[in-house]
Each structure stands twice: as structure tokens, then as C-alpha cells.
Design a protein around this motif. Structure first.
Motif, short mmCIF file in Angstrom:
data_model
loop_
_atom_site.label_atom_id
_atom_site.label_comp_id
_atom_site.label_asym_id
_atom_site.label_seq_id
_atom_site.Cartn_x
_atom_site.Cartn_y
_atom_site.Cartn_z
N CYS A 57 0.40 5.14 0.00
CA CYS A 57 -0.40 6.77 0.14
C CYS A 57 0.51 7.64 -0.35
N GLY B 207 -6.29 3.96 -9.26
CA GLY B 207 -6.60 4.69 -6.82
C GLY B 207 -6.75 6.16 -7.73
N ARG B 208 -7.36 6.46 -6.71
CA ARG B 208 -7.96 8.33 -6.42
C ARG B 208 -6.43 8.65 -5.93
N SER C 73 -3.03 5.58 -3.68
CA SER C 73 -2.90 6.91 -3.70
C SER C 73 -2.60 7.56 -3.51
N TYR C 74 -2.67 8.99 -4.13
CA TYR C 74 -2.85 10.24 -4.09
C TYR C 74 -1.38 10.09 -4.38
N TYR D 186 1.15 -1.20 -0.09
CA TYR D 186 -0.02 -0.33 -0.01
C TYR D 186 0.73 1.18 0.02
N ASN E 295 -3.65 9.58 -7.91
CA ASN E 295 -2.57 9.26 -8.73
C ASN E 295 -2.38 10.97 -10.06
#
Length: 177
Positions: free
Chosen positions: A80, A117-118, A107-108, A78, A120
Motif C-alpha cells: 500500500c 486494486g484501488r 493498492s494506492y 501486500y 493504483n
């Protein structure tokens, strides 16, 4: 894990480590870390997994120049608010150079190629001086102020010891601009 094995790691530089699984780290939590030039290796790179990290959690990390056969940047991990660029793998069709297709949640983050993913992005992060190991981003970087602010960051520091949050904004990567 070549450098970090389980545990929690904050503001660390993990360079030039090797292991079959997770050249930079294995099953650990990494915060504001620079994970660079690590390799997951096994005879001829057969079966090597996660050059930067295997089954790791990465918040505001910079992962670059890592290599492995499967998931050169990350595998089953993972990330972020991280930067995952210039990682190289042998099996692009299954896992890609930054493991963007089959097992990591990102993500991000700034990653090439673009990860689903959100938040990116896929851009050159414009590091200050990667040729001499300076992986900071400047105010003209697409990673500047593009991270997701989280509660753990209120008293946290970046890799240089500077406040993680500035003007209620967070950068992607191990350093704040």
C-alpha cells in the motif's frame, strides 16, 4: 529472506541481498523502506521467488531493480502506498515483473504494469536521481500526494526522517517529497 526475515522494519535500506525466497525480505512488515537490487536466486533462477519480498507487508516502500523468476517485485505480498517499478522476472506469463496477476494485493501504489486494486497508477514515478541511488519523488511526480493516509502515519517518519504526513497528504514510496 535475504535482508529481512520476519519482524518489523522501519525506514530501512535493503540493497544487494539474495535468498531463494524473498531476496529483500521474507514474511516481515516493512514501513518506509527502500528495497532495491535484491534477488531471489537458485541455480539458474529455477524456483526463485520474490526478488523484493515474499509474503511481506509493505507500507510506503519503494521496490525497484529487484529480480526473481517468480514475482520479481513481490510474491504473495501486500503493498500500500508503494512504488514497484523496474523489477525484472523470468516468468512474466505467470507472475509478471511486479507480480501483479496472481498472488499479491496492491493498492494506492505506482506499479508497471498496472496492478488491479484501488488507487493504483502506472506512471514513471520520476525519481530524483535513480542512477546514483536517489529514489525520492518530487512535487511533479505522479506519486506526489497520491497515497492513502492511515492512522499509523500520524507520528511516523519517511526514510529521510521527515514527517510521513504533510498537509494531511501522503506520497507513494519510501520518501515524502
Amino acid at each position: 529472506g535475504g535482508a529481512g526475515y520476519y519482524g518489523s522494519f522501519q525506514a530501512c535500506k535493503l540493497f544487494n541481498n539474495t535468498a531463494q525466497f524473498g531476496g529483500g525480505g521474507f514474511c516481515g512488515n516493512f514501513y518506509s523502506c527502500l528495497i532495491a537490487s535484491n534477488a531471489a536466486v537458485l541455480a539458474g533462477d529455477i524456483g526463485s521467488i520474490g526478488g523484493g519480498g515474499y509474503a511481506t507487508t509493505n507500507f510506503n516502500c519503494t521496490l525497484t531493480a529487484n529480480r526473481a523468476q517468480w514475482g520479481a517485485g513481490l510474491f504473495r505480498a501486500y503493498a500500500c502506498n508503494s512504488i514497484l517499478v523496474a523489477n525484472t522476472g523470468a516468468n512474466y506469463y505467470v507472475s509478471g515483473p511486479n507480480d501483479r496477476t496472481n498472488s499479491s494485493v496492491i493498492s494506492y501504489s505506482c506499479t508497471t504494469p498496472l496492478a488491479p486494486g484501488r488507487g493504483n497508477i502506472t506512471s514513471n514515478p520520476l525519481f530524483v536521481g535513480p542512477a546514483w541511488g536517489d529514489y525520492r519523488v518530487g512535487v511533479n511526480s505522479p506519486c506526489f500526494n497520491r497515497g492513502l493516509s492511515q492512522s499509523w502515519m500520524s507520528q511516523a517518519q519517511d526514510l529521510a526522517g521527515e514527517p510521513r504526513v504533510r498537509d494531511n497528504r501522503v506520497d507513494m514510496g519510501a520518501y515524502e517529497a
